[in-house]
Motif scaffolding. Structure first.
Motif, PDB file in Angstrom:
ATOM      1  N   VAL A   6     -28.245  94.462 -21.771  1.00  0.00           N
ATOM      2  CA  VAL A   6     -28.677  95.871 -21.774  1.00  0.00           C
ATOM      3  C   VAL A   6     -30.177  95.835 -21.490  1.00  0.00           C
ATOM      4  N   THR A   7     -30.692  94.775 -21.144  1.00  0.00           N
ATOM      5  CA  THR A   7     -31.984  94.660 -20.502  1.00  0.00           C
ATOM      6  C   THR A   7     -32.489  93.893 -19.294  1.00  0.00           C
ATOM      7  N   VAL A 157     -30.850 102.434 -27.135  1.00  0.00           N
ATOM      8  CA  VAL A 157     -32.015 101.792 -27.196  1.00  0.00           C
ATOM      9  C   VAL A 157     -31.687 100.333 -27.819  1.00  0.00           C
ATOM     10  N   PRO A 158     -32.418  99.335 -27.257  1.00  0.00           N
ATOM     11  CA  PRO A 158     -32.256  97.920 -27.767  1.00  0.00           C
ATOM     12  C   PRO A 158     -32.307  97.745 -29.424  1.00  0.00           C
ATOM     13  N   CYS A 159     -31.372  97.209 -30.161  1.00  0.00           N
ATOM     14  CA  CYS A 159     -31.841  97.115 -31.375  1.00  0.00           C
ATOM     15  C   CYS A 159     -32.980  96.025 -31.590  1.00  0.00           C
ATOM     16  N   LYS A 160     -33.104  95.016 -31.067  1.00  0.00           N
ATOM     17  CA  LYS A 160     -33.796  93.852 -31.463  1.00  0.00           C
ATOM     18  C   LYS A 160     -35.361  94.390 -31.294  1.00  0.00           C
ATOM     19  N   LEU A 232     -26.215  95.523 -29.901  1.00  0.00           N
ATOM     20  CA  LEU A 232     -27.128  95.417 -28.928  1.00  0.00           C
ATOM     21  C   LEU A 232     -28.051  96.849 -28.830  1.00  0.00           C
ATOM     22  N   VAL A 233     -27.345  97.977 -28.889  1.00  0.00           N
ATOM     23  CA  VAL A 233     -28.157  99.272 -28.880  1.00  0.00           C
ATOM     24  C   VAL A 233     -27.818 100.083 -30.101  1.00  0.00           C
TER      25      VAL A 233
END
Length: 497
Positions: A6-7, A157-160, A232-233
């Motif tokens: 996702v990034t 939106v990326p969780c990390k 992930l998101v």
């Protein structure tokens, strides 16, 4: 590219805008272009044009510029429409100049393919869009929160990037192994645009996945369905208290993608989708409905857990009962075996006892003879023993008297040592008290001398000040008297003439 799907890795950070320096988050303008390739008319059946070859040709034509992303969004017999994205918006005019109006030639096709390239228009909603939507919607009441333009819906939106374990400002003791986003970090980042009334992150609700309602009922009740099982998101709903705060946030995110710079200095970008909420997701009614659904699910899960526990207990009791019966059967078999062994042993013992009685009867006669001899020997021994005891008793009494004398002397010595030790302790304590009194007297004397010296100096200063004041008054009177005499002398001179 990054390992996270996702990034993507970004090497150009010239045009970034700070979003949250504490979390190393930034906003970067999206540089996207739409490319249309006009296809020739295929005269041979079964022959096709490779989309991969078209993309490779476009990448080659764009050099030295590079596409971060290039994908086919529509493919037809007449044209292929592609969407490409570059790292920097400043390089977009140069790229459009290279591609727009140019041509390419594919292997196996004599025709030249025409290329058209334009900057992609942003699909971001405008202020007119949300104003007109809430104005024309019949089921919206702009006096209520959630039914007016105050809620932003952000997806992918990326969780990390919003997890405590990923924030560089988070202490190591607070970091956790999970990559779930944090309410506190989300609120801290988005509260820069104004006061936040409510935040909802569906992925953080463990019961949201259990809420199963139809799409129509979801839209009517403000309960949306979400995709779970992905870490992930995440989606987030942010509701501001004021309309202008909502507008500021929407304008800040317009045409932007999210960037994060990690501790190694590497920058990664993620394309997020931003829209205003049209489903009344954060109205009081929707929040209350979700809370009711959550409570219902909790009760159902609790009941399910109770049933499961009851079944487990039933199975456990059943297993214990079977084990108990098996144990009782084994114990019964063992008891019967022990009984048989006991009876057999009793029979053998009885036979052995009879044999022993017979042998015993023979031995008794022999033993009686021996006893008679032993009694005579015993009487002789008793006489000798009595004689020896009298001698020993006399000797023991003498030893006891000597030992008692030694103990008395030892006790007297210990008592004298104890008295000497106590006297020594008292002497040391008296000496310490005497030294302490002398030290206190010395300190008291020094303090008294300091006080007297201070008083003496103060008195001397006071006398000096009084003498100085007296001297000044006397000096002033002398000058005043001289001035009066001189004035009288000057007045008398004209009369003398």
């Amino acid at each position: 590219m990054s390992n996270n799907p996702v990034t993507s890795l970004c090497n150009d950070t010239a045009d970034i805008i700070s979003f949250s320096s504490k979390s190393s988050l930034y906003l970067k303008p999206i540089a996207r272009v739409h490319i249309s390739v006009q296809l020739p008319q295929l005269k041979t059946s079964g022959k096709s044009i490779s989309n991969w070859e078209v993309m490779e040709k476009l990448k080659s034509m764009a050099k030295p510029d590079k596409f971060m992303l290039l994908k086919v969004i529509k493919s037809a017999l007449e044209f292929i429409r592609l969407e490409g994205e570059t790292e920097s918006k400043s390089s977009l005019p140069k790229l459009l100049a290279k591609l727009d109006g140019s041509t390419m030639k594919l292997s196996g096709y004599p025709e030249v393919l025409k290329i058209r390239a334009v900057e992609a228009k942003s699909m971001f909603p405008s202020r007119h869009d949300w104003d007109s939507f809430f104005r024309d919607a019949k089921n919206m009441n702009e006096m209520k929160a959630g039914e007016r333009p105050d809620t932003i819906h952000i997806t992918e939106v990326p969780c990390k990037w919003f997890a405590p374990s990923h924030s560089p400002s988070t202490s190591s003791s607070y970091k956790s192994a999970t990559n779930k986003p944090s309410y506190d970090i989300i609120k801290e980042v988005f509260s820069q645009y104004g006061d936040i009334r409510c935040i909802d992150v569906p992925i953080l609700d463990p019961y949201r996945e259990e809420i199963t309602v139809s799409s129509a009922a979801s839209n009517a009740a403000g309960i949306n369905t979400f995709k779970f099982g992905q870490d992930l998101v995440f989606d987030v709903y942010i509701q501001y208290k004021e309309y202008m705060c909502f507008v500021k946030c929407m304008e800040a995110l317009r045409g932007m993608k999210l960037m994060h710079i990690n501790q190694d200095g590497k920058a990664f970008t993620a394309t997020i989708k931003v829209d205003f909420d049209k489903t009344k997701h954060l109205t009081d009614k929707s929040i209350k409905r979700r809370e009711q659904e959550t409570e219902k699910i909790k009760s159902l899960l609790l009941e399910k857990e109770r049933k499961k526990q009851a079944e487990k207990e039933f199975e456990e009791n059943k297993r214990k009962e079977i084990a108990r019966k098996e144990r009782e059967e084994k114990e019964e078999k063992a008891r019967r075996k022990r009984e048989r062994e006991r009876k057999r042993k009793e029979k053998l013992d009885e036979m052995k006892r009879c044999e022993e009685e017979r042998v015993l009867a023979l031995n008794i006669a022999k033993e009686e003879r021996k006893i008679l001899v032993a009694q005579r020997k015993l009487e002789s021994i008793r006489l000798l023993t009595e004689l020896f005891d009298r001698v020993k008793k006399q000797k023991t009494e003498e030893e006891v008297l000597n030992r008692e004398k030694e103990l008395v002397l030892e006790q007297q010595r210990l008592a004298e040592e104890k008295i000497r030790h106590e006297q020594e302790t008292k002497r040391r304590k008296l000496e310490e008290k005497r030294k302490e009194k002398e030290e206190n007297a010395r300190k008291e004397k020094e303090l008294r001398e300091k006080i007297l010296l201070g008083l003496k100096e103060k008195e001397e200063r006071r006398l000096a000040e009084e003498r100085e004041a007296l001297r000044r008054r006397i000096s002033g009177k002398v000058r005043l008297k001289s001035a009066v005499v001189m004035s009288k002398y000057m007045d008398s001179r004209p009369s003398a003439r």
